[in-house]
Design a protein around this motif. Sequence first.
Motif, short mmCIF file in Angstrom:
data_model
loop_
_atom_site.label_atom_id
_atom_site.label_comp_id
_atom_site.label_asym_id
_atom_site.label_seq_id
_atom_site.Cartn_x
_atom_site.Cartn_y
_atom_site.Cartn_z
N VAL A 17 8.86 7.49 3.07
CA VAL A 17 7.49 7.11 3.41
C VAL A 17 7.51 6.31 4.70
O VAL A 17 8.19 5.29 4.80
CB VAL A 17 6.83 6.30 2.29
CG1 VAL A 17 5.39 5.95 2.67
CG2 VAL A 17 6.84 7.08 0.97
N VAL A 64 6.62 11.44 4.55
CA VAL A 64 5.23 11.26 4.17
C VAL A 64 4.73 10.05 4.95
O VAL A 64 5.42 9.03 5.03
CB VAL A 64 5.09 10.96 2.65
CG1 VAL A 64 3.64 10.68 2.30
CG2 VAL A 64 5.64 12.10 1.83
N ALA A 83 2.83 12.68 -3.00
CA ALA A 83 3.40 13.82 -2.27
C ALA A 83 4.55 14.50 -3.01
O ALA A 83 5.05 15.51 -2.55
CB ALA A 83 3.90 13.34 -0.91
#
Length: 198
Positions: free
Chosen positions: A53, A72, A91
């Motif tokens: 992330v 992400v 996700a």
Amino acid sequence: MSRPSTVTGLLLAAGAGRRMGGPKALVELHGEPLVRRALRVLADGGCAPLVVVLGAAADDVAAALPAGVHTVRAPDWGSGMGASLRAGLAALDGDAALVHLVDLPGVTAEAVARLVAAPVGPTALRRAAYDGRPAHPVLLGRTHWDAVAASATGDAGARAYLGGNPDVELVECGDVADPDDVDTPEALARFTGQRDNR
């Protein structure tokens, strides 16, 4: 024949690292960015695929990632770790996620392997413990993702969901890993010194 369970390695690496002086994902330890070190730990511990992330300096962090790692972007990363965790879980696919933080260089592949060693299904809920004290990383089966995301606010991440939850299985890792985060240059220097003096 049923398919084997998959454990995605979910690395939260979106923070700006204000106390560090820059994003911790890009801080180098022995010539290796912390984001790459953390991904190596996840992979060596048995997690696949790997998802990072991103937030602060997203393009720079993405450029430091090895091939094959998924990313992400958390648009509201500045509001805290909870935003990163929500974006990451939203996700994902698979049965479970092993959630790791980029600023924990003392977490080892051995600790990750212990969390994923037992059969992992969508109801799994495990947390590394150090001398009995719960800490990171955390294994979240898919059935917990919605509730974890709903409770993840500010910098608390999954803390509210995990705290006092009777279903959490603690997995002792104190003999193979160190749970202390590295938030400042001084903490990084202490960590490096401890490792170099062993």
